[in-house]
Design an enzyme around this catalytic site. Structure first.
Site, PDB file in Angstrom:
ATOM      1  N   LYS A   1      24.268  41.278  34.078  1.00  0.00           N
ATOM      2  CA  LYS A   1      23.960  41.202  35.241  1.00  0.00           C
ATOM      3  C   LYS A   1      22.564  41.462  35.253  1.00  0.00           C
ATOM      4  CE  LYS A   1      25.955  43.563  39.430  1.00  0.00           C
ATOM      5  NZ  LYS A   1      26.197  44.982  39.821  1.00  0.00           N
TER       6      LYS A   1
HETATM    7  C1  E4P Z   1      27.419  44.708  43.136  1.00  0.00           C
HETATM    8  O1  E4P Z   1      27.780  44.475  42.152  1.00  0.00           O
HETATM    9  C2  E4P Z   1      26.794  46.125  43.350  1.00  0.00           C
HETATM   10  O2  E4P Z   1      27.195  47.022  42.377  1.00  0.00           O
HETATM   11  C3  E4P Z   1      27.360  46.745  44.587  1.00  0.00           C
HETATM   12  O3  E4P Z   1      28.148  46.026  45.419  1.00  0.00           O
HETATM   13  C4  E4P Z   1      26.193  47.494  45.574  1.00  0.00           C
HETATM   14  O4  E4P Z   1      26.977  47.974  46.702  1.00  0.00           O
HETATM   15  P1  E4P Z   1      26.384  49.120  47.550  1.00  0.00           P
HETATM   16  O5  E4P Z   1      25.338  48.453  48.664  1.00  0.00           O
HETATM   17  O6  E4P Z   1      27.507  49.990  48.423  1.00  0.00           O
HETATM   18  O7  E4P Z   1      25.503  49.888  46.719  1.00  0.00           O
END
Ligand code: E4P
Length: 216
Positions: free
Chosen positions: A83
């Protein structure tokens, strides 16, 4: 639609797997930090217990650093997906590493043009953060719909991974928009199961059964 759990908590992941509702996992540096465990053994354990894809995020912000970390993360397990953030260097990293056969999840996507670039770079997944857009009074779901339409118009293979999910409505609206994957915190997965009428209905069935003294 695939259900991913957005967590690095192995207990939550194990429970989601027992329920048959965890097709994969997404992590990020904040989620990993919350676990207070050394990084490598933690992500190796997650990749081992989860049969599906597990996204592991780089922390480098420059191209060379992302390539180095990305190549290391890709070797954690065959189901590891690297990622990287949606920056100029992140796009270059997606292009380079996907060209080497590494599956890439491009994260922190907040606009349709960003998503278009990411698909052109060859990302396996694009992660639009809809909850964080809602937080600033934009309509996060409009972005999911726009990306799904754009990808479908051109037959891009990049999968739309609806992220930053905050509630069951997000999951259902993302499904209506035909997002390929929804990654959700464990509490949202629990909320999807629950309905007060189910509990009330079940109680009445069991009360009536007991009153009648019936047996199976
Ligand atoms: C995506 O892969 C992220 O880890 C995640 O969805 C972020 O979410 P949040 O806005 O609740 O931190």
């Amino acid at each position: 639609m695939d259900f991913f759990l957005d967590t690095a908590d192995t207990k939550e992941i194990a429970t989601g797997l027992e329920w048959g509702m965890c097709d994969g996992v997404t992590t990020n540096p904040s989620l990993i930090a919350k676990e207070k465990r050394p990084f490598r053994p933690l992500v190796e354990e997650i990749c081992k217990i989860v049969p599906g894809d597990v996204s592991l995020e780089v922390v480098a912000t420059d191209f060379e650093g992302m390539i180095k970390e990305g190549q290391e993360l890709a070797q954690v397990a065959p189901n590891a997906v690297v990622k990287v953030p949606l920056t100029q260097d992140g796009l270059k990293a997606v292009k380079y590493l996907s060209g080497k056969g590494i599956r890439m999840n491009q994260t922190l996507c907040f606009s349709a043009p960003q998503a278009l670039l990411s698909a052109k770079a060859g990302a396996t997944y694009i992660s639009p953060f809809l909850g964080r857009l809602d937080d600033i009074a934009a309509v996060g779901m409009d972005l999911i719909r726009d990306i799904c339409q754009i990808y479908s118009n051109y037959g891009f293979k990049t999968q739309v991974l609806a992220a930053s999910i905050r509630n069951p409505i997000h999951v259902i609206d993302a499904a209506k928009a035909r997002a390929h994957v929804c990654t959700m915190p464990f509490n949202v997965l629990e909320q999807l199961i629950k309905h007060p009428l189910t509990d009330i209905g079940l109680k009445k069935f069991l009360d009536d059964w007991a009153k009648a003294g019936a047996k199976i």
